[in-house]
Design a protein around this motif. Structure first.
Motif, PDB file in Angstrom:
ATOM      1  N   ALA A 105       0.833  -1.206   0.000  1.00  0.00           N
ATOM      2  CA  ALA A 105       0.000   0.000   0.000  1.00  0.00           C
ATOM      3  C   ALA A 105       0.864   1.252   0.000  1.00  0.00           C
ATOM      4  O   ALA A 105       0.517   2.264  -0.603  1.00  0.00           O
ATOM      5  N   ARG A 106       2.016   1.179   0.659  1.00  0.00           N
ATOM      6  CA  ARG A 106       2.918   2.320   0.712  1.00  0.00           C
ATOM      7  C   ARG A 106       3.572   2.555  -0.650  1.00  0.00           C
ATOM      8  O   ARG A 106       3.726   3.673  -1.101  1.00  0.00           O
ATOM      9  N   ARG A 107       3.962   1.458  -1.321  1.00  0.00           N
ATOM     10  CA  ARG A 107       4.646   1.582  -2.611  1.00  0.00           C
ATOM     11  C   ARG A 107       3.709   1.965  -3.736  1.00  0.00           C
ATOM     12  O   ARG A 107       4.002   2.852  -4.533  1.00  0.00           O
ATOM     13  N   SER A 108       2.607   1.247  -3.855  1.00  0.00           N
ATOM     14  CA  SER A 108       1.665   1.521  -4.952  1.00  0.00           C
ATOM     15  C   SER A 108       0.240   1.418  -4.421  1.00  0.00           C
ATOM     16  O   SER A 108      -0.363   0.355  -4.433  1.00  0.00           O
ATOM     17  N   PRO A 109      -0.304   2.526  -3.948  1.00  0.00           N
ATOM     18  CA  PRO A 109      -1.649   2.507  -3.348  1.00  0.00           C
ATOM     19  C   PRO A 109      -2.740   2.099  -4.326  1.00  0.00           C
ATOM     20  O   PRO A 109      -3.761   1.554  -3.924  1.00  0.00           O
ATOM     21  N   GLU A 110      -2.528   2.313  -5.617  1.00  0.00           N
ATOM     22  CA  GLU A 110      -3.574   1.965  -6.580  1.00  0.00           C
ATOM     23  C   GLU A 110      -3.769   0.458  -6.717  1.00  0.00           C
ATOM     24  O   GLU A 110      -4.827   0.005  -7.143  1.00  0.00           O
ATOM     25  N   LYS A 111      -2.791  -0.340  -6.312  1.00  0.00           N
ATOM     26  CA  LYS A 111      -2.921  -1.795  -6.392  1.00  0.00           C
ATOM     27  C   LYS A 111      -3.349  -2.422  -5.068  1.00  0.00           C
ATOM     28  O   LYS A 111      -3.668  -3.600  -5.027  1.00  0.00           O
ATOM     29  N   ALA A 112      -3.347  -1.669  -4.000  1.00  0.00           N
ATOM     30  CA  ALA A 112      -3.627  -2.205  -2.666  1.00  0.00           C
ATOM     31  C   ALA A 112      -5.132  -2.296  -2.419  1.00  0.00           C
ATOM     32  O   ALA A 112      -5.928  -1.577  -3.016  1.00  0.00           O
ATOM     33  N   SER A 113      -5.500  -3.180  -1.503  1.00  0.00           N
ATOM     34  CA  SER A 113      -6.899  -3.302  -1.122  1.00  0.00           C
ATOM     35  C   SER A 113      -7.285  -2.152  -0.192  1.00  0.00           C
ATOM     36  O   SER A 113      -6.430  -1.456   0.359  1.00  0.00           O
ATOM     37  N   ASP A 114      -8.579  -1.968   0.000  1.00  0.00           N
ATOM     38  CA  ASP A 114      -9.068  -0.902   0.874  1.00  0.00           C
ATOM     39  C   ASP A 114      -8.591  -1.094   2.315  1.00  0.00           C
ATOM     40  O   ASP A 114      -8.188  -0.148   2.983  1.00  0.00           O
ATOM     41  N   VAL A 115      -8.627  -2.334   2.788  1.00  0.00           N
ATOM     42  CA  VAL A 115      -8.208  -2.608   4.162  1.00  0.00           C
ATOM     43  C   VAL A 115      -6.730  -2.291   4.333  1.00  0.00           C
ATOM     44  O   VAL A 115      -6.318  -1.708   5.343  1.00  0.00           O
ATOM     45  N   SER A 116      -5.916  -2.642   3.342  1.00  0.00           N
ATOM     46  CA  SER A 116      -4.486  -2.335   3.420  1.00  0.00           C
ATOM     47  C   SER A 116      -4.256  -0.831   3.425  1.00  0.00           C
ATOM     48  O   SER A 116      -3.381  -0.327   4.148  1.00  0.00           O
ATOM     49  N   LEU A 117      -5.037  -0.124   2.623  1.00  0.00           N
ATOM     50  CA  LEU A 117      -4.898   1.334   2.598  1.00  0.00           C
ATOM     51  C   LEU A 117      -5.242   1.936   3.954  1.00  0.00           C
ATOM     52  O   LEU A 117      -4.555   2.835   4.438  1.00  0.00           O
ATOM     53  N   LEU A 118      -6.311   1.438   4.559  1.00  0.00           N
ATOM     54  CA  LEU A 118      -6.701   1.974   5.869  1.00  0.00           C
ATOM     55  C   LEU A 118      -5.667   1.640   6.938  1.00  0.00           C
ATOM     56  O   LEU A 118      -5.367   2.469   7.803  1.00  0.00           O
ATOM     57  N   ASP A 119      -5.104   0.426   6.889  1.00  0.00           N
ATOM     58  CA  ASP A 119      -4.041   0.077   7.834  1.00  0.00           C
ATOM     59  C   ASP A 119      -2.835   0.981   7.649  1.00  0.00           C
ATOM     60  O   ASP A 119      -2.237   1.455   8.616  1.00  0.00           O
ATOM     61  N   GLU A 120      -2.457   1.207   6.400  1.00  0.00           N
ATOM     62  CA  GLU A 120      -1.305   2.066   6.131  1.00  0.00           C
ATOM     63  C   GLU A 120      -1.613   3.511   6.520  1.00  0.00           C
ATOM     64  O   GLU A 120      -0.748   4.216   7.033  1.00  0.00           O
TER      65      GLU A 120
END
Length: 89
Positions: free
Chosen positions: A48-63
């Protein structure tokens, strides 16, 4: 289970055990399972830190939660922009 009196019935094969499958031939201990969960979660946060467009919503919220705790403003803005792009008003 097969009916012994009916010769036309086939033996049905079911899984021997119900529940969580074993890994490496033995069940994982709760500590091992928790460690693997934490490692997977950390990997998702790094993605999520490297490429937010490929990350899931939950990963984005954790990050996002981690970035807010660490005070990383640039990363916070990137993640919020990605979430806003996914869910426009």
């Amino acid at each position: 289970m097969r009916d012994a009196k009916d010769p036309g019935t086939l033996e049905l094969r079911f899984r021997a055990r119900a529940g969580r499958p074993s890994l490496f031939g033995r069940p994982l201990t709760p500590a091992e399972r928790a460690r693997r969960y934490r490692l997977r979660r950390a990997d998702r946060m790094r993605m999520a830190r490297r490429s937010p467009e490929k990350a899931s919503d939950v990963s984005l919220l954790d990050e996002l939660r981690g970035s807010m705790a660490m005070g990383r403003a640039r990363n916070i803005h990137r993640i919020i922009r990605e979430i806003a792009a996914r869910y426009p008003l």
